[in-house]
Motif scaffolding. Structure first.
Motif, PDB file in Angstrom:
ATOM      1  N   ARG A 148      13.541  12.500  67.014  1.00 31.54           N
ATOM      2  CA  ARG A 148      12.830  13.717  66.595  1.00 31.54           C
ATOM      3  C   ARG A 148      11.362  13.349  66.493  1.00 31.54           C
ATOM      4  O   ARG A 148      10.945  12.587  65.628  1.00 31.54           O
ATOM      5  CB  ARG A 148      13.330  14.217  65.239  1.00 31.54           C
ATOM      6  CG  ARG A 148      14.731  14.765  65.237  1.00 31.54           C
ATOM      7  CD  ARG A 148      14.867  16.092  65.967  1.00 31.54           C
ATOM      8  NE  ARG A 148      14.006  17.126  65.434  1.00 31.54           N
ATOM      9  CZ  ARG A 148      14.152  18.419  65.701  1.00 31.54           C
ATOM     10  NH1 ARG A 148      15.140  18.824  66.510  1.00 31.54           N
ATOM     11  NH2 ARG A 148      13.341  19.310  65.197  1.00 31.54           N
ATOM     12  N   THR A 172      14.538  13.750  55.378  1.00 29.41           N
ATOM     13  CA  THR A 172      13.219  13.148  55.258  1.00 29.41           C
ATOM     14  C   THR A 172      12.300  14.120  54.547  1.00 29.41           C
ATOM     15  O   THR A 172      12.367  15.335  54.776  1.00 29.41           O
ATOM     16  CB  THR A 172      12.626  12.752  56.626  1.00 29.41           C
ATOM     17  OG1 THR A 172      11.362  12.114  56.421  1.00 29.41           O
ATOM     18  CG2 THR A 172      12.420  13.950  57.537  1.00 29.41           C
ATOM     19  N   GLN A 174       8.213  14.716  53.992  1.00 23.81           N
ATOM     20  CA  GLN A 174       6.906  14.315  54.493  1.00 23.81           C
ATOM     21  C   GLN A 174       5.843  15.141  53.783  1.00 23.81           C
ATOM     22  O   GLN A 174       5.560  16.274  54.146  1.00 23.81           O
ATOM     23  CB  GLN A 174       6.831  14.503  56.015  1.00 23.81           C
ATOM     24  CG  GLN A 174       7.762  13.606  56.800  1.00 23.81           C
ATOM     25  CD  GLN A 174       7.482  12.137  56.597  1.00 23.81           C
ATOM     26  OE1 GLN A 174       6.327  11.727  56.411  1.00 23.81           O
ATOM     27  NE2 GLN A 174       8.529  11.320  56.603  1.00 23.81           N
ATOM     28  N   PHE A 181       6.671  19.022  54.209  1.00 29.41           N
ATOM     29  CA  PHE A 181       7.991  19.629  54.359  1.00 29.41           C
ATOM     30  C   PHE A 181       9.092  18.669  53.930  1.00 29.41           C
ATOM     31  O   PHE A 181       8.895  17.446  53.865  1.00 29.41           O
ATOM     32  CB  PHE A 181       8.235  20.067  55.815  1.00 29.41           C
ATOM     33  CG  PHE A 181       8.310  18.927  56.798  1.00 29.41           C
ATOM     34  CD1 PHE A 181       9.522  18.287  57.083  1.00 29.41           C
ATOM     35  CD2 PHE A 181       7.174  18.473  57.458  1.00 29.41           C
ATOM     36  CE1 PHE A 181       9.590  17.235  57.997  1.00 29.41           C
ATOM     37  CE2 PHE A 181       7.232  17.423  58.368  1.00 29.41           C
ATOM     38  CZ  PHE A 181       8.447  16.803  58.639  1.00 29.41           C
ATOM     39  N   ALA A 183      13.123  18.146  55.255  1.00 25.83           N
ATOM     40  CA  ALA A 183      13.978  18.589  56.358  1.00 25.83           C
ATOM     41  C   ALA A 183      15.275  17.813  56.393  1.00 25.83           C
ATOM     42  O   ALA A 183      15.348  16.656  55.966  1.00 25.83           O
ATOM     43  CB  ALA A 183      13.247  18.443  57.695  1.00 25.83           C
ATOM     44  N   TYR A 185      18.494  16.924  59.167  1.00 28.54           N
ATOM     45  CA  TYR A 185      18.901  16.907  60.567  1.00 28.54           C
ATOM     46  C   TYR A 185      20.354  16.457  60.673  1.00 28.54           C
ATOM     47  O   TYR A 185      20.817  15.612  59.889  1.00 28.54           O
ATOM     48  CB  TYR A 185      18.007  15.959  61.375  1.00 28.54           C
ATOM     49  CG  TYR A 185      16.534  16.285  61.290  1.00 28.54           C
ATOM     50  CD1 TYR A 185      15.960  17.187  62.159  1.00 28.54           C
ATOM     51  CD2 TYR A 185      15.729  15.693  60.318  1.00 28.54           C
ATOM     52  CE1 TYR A 185      14.607  17.501  62.078  1.00 28.54           C
ATOM     53  CE2 TYR A 185      14.375  15.997  60.227  1.00 28.54           C
ATOM     54  CZ  TYR A 185      13.821  16.903  61.112  1.00 28.54           C
ATOM     55  OH  TYR A 185      12.484  17.212  61.026  1.00 28.54           O
ATOM     56  N   LEU A 192      18.002  20.165  63.965  1.00 22.69           N
ATOM     57  CA  LEU A 192      17.518  20.587  62.656  1.00 22.69           C
ATOM     58  C   LEU A 192      18.564  21.452  61.953  1.00 22.69           C
ATOM     59  O   LEU A 192      19.012  22.458  62.502  1.00 22.69           O
ATOM     60  CB  LEU A 192      16.210  21.363  62.794  1.00 22.69           C
ATOM     61  CG  LEU A 192      15.572  21.866  61.490  1.00 22.69           C
ATOM     62  CD1 LEU A 192      15.094  20.692  60.638  1.00 22.69           C
ATOM     63  CD2 LEU A 192      14.409  22.815  61.795  1.00 22.69           C
ATOM     64  N   TRP A 194      18.067  22.387  58.420  1.00 22.70           N
ATOM     65  CA  TRP A 194      17.178  23.274  57.659  1.00 22.70           C
ATOM     66  C   TRP A 194      15.861  22.552  57.399  1.00 22.70           C
ATOM     67  O   TRP A 194      15.792  21.329  57.488  1.00 22.70           O
ATOM     68  CB  TRP A 194      17.803  23.763  56.354  1.00 22.70           C
ATOM     69  CG  TRP A 194      18.378  22.723  55.428  1.00 22.70           C
ATOM     70  CD1 TRP A 194      19.696  22.415  55.259  1.00 22.70           C
ATOM     71  CD2 TRP A 194      17.648  21.862  54.520  1.00 22.70           C
ATOM     72  NE1 TRP A 194      19.843  21.410  54.326  1.00 22.70           N
ATOM     73  CE2 TRP A 194      18.615  21.061  53.847  1.00 22.70           C
ATOM     74  CE3 TRP A 194      16.309  21.679  54.224  1.00 22.70           C
ATOM     75  CZ2 TRP A 194      18.263  20.109  52.890  1.00 22.70           C
ATOM     76  CZ3 TRP A 194      15.938  20.722  53.275  1.00 22.70           C
ATOM     77  CH2 TRP A 194      16.924  19.959  52.613  1.00 22.70           C
ATOM     78  N   LYS A 195      14.845  23.333  57.116  1.00 20.46           N
ATOM     79  CA  LYS A 195      13.522  22.792  56.831  1.00 20.46           C
ATOM     80  C   LYS A 195      12.880  23.626  55.742  1.00 20.46           C
ATOM     81  O   LYS A 195      12.849  24.859  55.835  1.00 20.46           O
ATOM     82  CB  LYS A 195      12.648  22.793  58.088  1.00 20.46           C
ATOM     83  CG  LYS A 195      11.298  22.103  57.922  1.00 20.46           C
ATOM     84  CD  LYS A 195      10.570  22.051  59.265  1.00 20.46           C
ATOM     85  CE  LYS A 195       9.251  21.299  59.166  1.00 20.46           C
ATOM     86  NZ  LYS A 195       8.565  21.240  60.479  1.00 20.46           N
ATOM     87  N   THR A 196      12.410  22.969  54.693  1.00 19.15           N
ATOM     88  CA  THR A 196      11.808  23.663  53.551  1.00 19.15           C
ATOM     89  C   THR A 196      10.318  23.360  53.491  1.00 19.15           C
ATOM     90  O   THR A 196       9.904  22.199  53.508  1.00 19.15           O
ATOM     91  CB  THR A 196      12.483  23.213  52.240  1.00 19.15           C
ATOM     92  OG1 THR A 196      13.868  23.573  52.283  1.00 19.15           O
ATOM     93  CG2 THR A 196      11.830  23.874  51.037  1.00 19.15           C
ATOM     94  N   ASP A 197       9.527  24.425  53.446  1.00 23.71           N
ATOM     95  CA  ASP A 197       8.080  24.278  53.381  1.00 23.71           C
ATOM     96  C   ASP A 197       7.673  23.697  52.025  1.00 23.71           C
ATOM     97  O   ASP A 197       8.135  24.149  50.977  1.00 23.71           O
ATOM     98  CB  ASP A 197       7.406  25.631  53.582  1.00 23.71           C
ATOM     99  CG  ASP A 197       5.900  25.529  53.505  1.00 23.71           C
ATOM    100  OD1 ASP A 197       5.297  25.062  54.487  1.00 23.71           O
ATOM    101  OD2 ASP A 197       5.327  25.907  52.459  1.00 23.71           O
ATOM    102  N   GLY A 235      18.584  23.621  51.394  1.00 28.67           N
ATOM    103  CA  GLY A 235      17.187  23.295  51.197  1.00 28.67           C
ATOM    104  C   GLY A 235      16.480  24.207  50.220  1.00 28.67           C
ATOM    105  O   GLY A 235      15.272  24.081  49.994  1.00 28.67           O
TER     106      GLY A 235
END
Length: 472
Positions: A148, A172, A174, A181, A183, A185, A192, A194-197, A235
């Motif tokens: 990724r 991870t 970051q 974010f 995230a 995987y 992906l 989910w991904k959380t701002d 997330g």
């Protein structure tokens, strides 16, 4: 059959399942820094110790060793190549080495490395992260399974948080000066989930921790001003506790008593050492020589709190500090608190006033993560100031300086009644694992040390900036 209350509590609140004889991520099982085996560990270790099982030259890097089965994994920098390395844990022999290609190397701190995050493994896969190019997943035999791409990030100190593997996910976090974010995987495909701002958070260096409460897994991340618990499945933010430092560079630990222990330190957040700066309006009126409504670095007095942190305050890296950027950072100076917090499980929403069991405001560690051992919380502050706290009350039991009196980027680990600490200069301190601790041994490795040792099956795996050791 009715189970005793203590057993029910242990089932309801855990740090994750325990697998003996493995050390699958940064600081081992659950990230708690504890040896899972009851086998005795050597005390008198050092570069010439009789307890050396093997010692091999190793390329530099700051990542910490992780182990599963008969394999040990690390990342490193070899002649500008970013590599994931597998060795045989029984003899240190190289098994395989795989390169992570990159277009450009990320910026890093003057003492940083391009191989800072520790890898993670579940015994079938090993995942490594490089801030210059992204996530890489290999089989434990070295076959590349997926990547990724990510990075370099907007952060002149580079990426430093370590990935974790939980169930079928790779996590991870970051946190950088923009576009932060969290995230998840799919560990098999890299897709992906989910991904959380997390764009509210600037640069931080806390790796995610899994906290299982009432049978449900949460992802815990501590960062600027607050610690957050997220639902592992989605997330989504579940709860928060406020009152932390303006940045967090260590990772929380889940104690054997079920509580979460969080520490955060940044300069200017101590009770008796605060940083305060004038409002933007006053600064711009006095210093805006080119009358453009923003502040550039040459306009600021050298050594001023904002000038020293200019790349951090200038979050979008335009070379100018706007009113919004300045006032955001001024507020951080005003409200940030260097602190150790003990948080009870079961929080929902803002739990600052309901779930903090205790707090401690002295001798707070910067990069070294706290350790829960024998109903005691141990923290080591730069300068080798080791504090032991009663985990039930937060009362200080002892604060003294250990032989390693430098800065601490390696985190303490414990087993067999002993705690092992390494400062940046490679000075080892071994202490007794009690509230009223004593120094049992000291040694000097003669090389800088940033990695956290691994304690597995009565052996200690220790990395310096030039060698990898196994003690037994």
């Amino acid at each position: 059959m009715r189970l005793p209350l203590c057993v029910l509590l242990a089932l309801a609140v855990t740090a994750g399942s325990v697998t003996a004889a493995n050390w699958p991520q940064f600081r081992g099982v659950g990230g708690n820094g504890l040896a899972e085996s009851s086998q005795p560990l050597p005390t008198n270790i050092g570069p010439d110790s009789k307890h050396i099982a093997w010692k091999v030259p190793f390329p530099p890097g700051h990542s910490s060793p992780v182990l599963y089965g008969d394999r040990l994994f690390l990342t490193a920098v070899r002649d500008k190549a970013l590599v994931t390395i597998a060795v045989d844990r029984t003899n240190g022999q190289l098994l395989w080495e795989r390169e992570a290609p990159y277009k450009s190397l990320e910026e890093i701190h003057s003492i940083g490395s391009h191989a800072q995050p520790s890898p993670a493994t579940d015994g079938k896969l090993v995942v490594s992260l490089f801030g210059s190019s992204g996530l890489y997943c290999h089989s434990v035999d070295g076959k590349l399974l997926w990547t990724r791409k990510m990075g370099p990030f907007n952060n002149d100190f580079g990426a430093g948080t370590s990935p974790v593997i939980v169930d079928d996910l790779v996590l991870t976090v970051q946190d950088h000066d923009t576009n932060s974010f969290l995230a998840a995987y799919d560990k098999r495909t890299g897709k992906l989930a989910w991904k959380t701002d997390r764009s509210e958070f600037p640069r931080n260096y806390c790796s995610p921790v899994i906290w299982t409460v009432a049978g449900k897994k949460q992802v815990i991340v501590a960062a600027t001003l607050r610690v957050v618990g997220y639902d592992l499945a989605t997330g989504k933010e579940l709860w928060t506790v406020r009152g932390l430092s303006r940045s967090v560079c260590n990772t929380p630990v889940i104690g054997g008593d079920g509580k979460l222990y969080v520490a955060g330190w940044a300069r200017g957040g101590d009770i008796d050492e605060r940083i305060s700066v004038d409002p933007f309006a006053k600064m711009i009126a006095a210093l805006d020589k080119n009358n453009n409504g923003t502040l550039e670095r040459p306009e600021l007095e050298k050594g001023h709190a904002i000038e020293r942190r200019f790349p951090q305050v200038d979050r979008d890296k335009t070379g100018s500090i706007t009113r919004a950027e300045y006032e955001y950072y001024r507020n951080l100076f005003d409200v940030a608190r260097n602190v150790v917090l003990a948080i009870r499980p079961g929080a929902s929403g803002d739990a600052t006033k309901t779930h903090v069991a205790w707090e401690y405001r002295r001798h707070i560690p910067f990069c070294a993560s706290p350790l829960f051992f024998n109903q005691t919380v141990f923290t080591v502050k730069d300068g080798g100031i080791l504090t032991s706290l009663d985990a039930r009350s937060g009362k200080a039991l002892q604060t003294k300086r250990v032989p390693g009196a430098g800065n601490y980027y390696s985190s303490p680990v414990a087993g067999d009644g002993k705690i092992y600490l390494l400062d940046q200069k490679g000075r080892l301190s071994v202490i007794s694992g009690r509230g009223k601790w004593k120094v049992l041994h000291r040694a000097q490795f003669g090389e800088e040390t940033y990695a956290t040792p691994a304690l597995v099956d009565g052996r200690i795996y220790l990395r310096t900036n030039g060698h990898l050791y196994c003690f037994k």
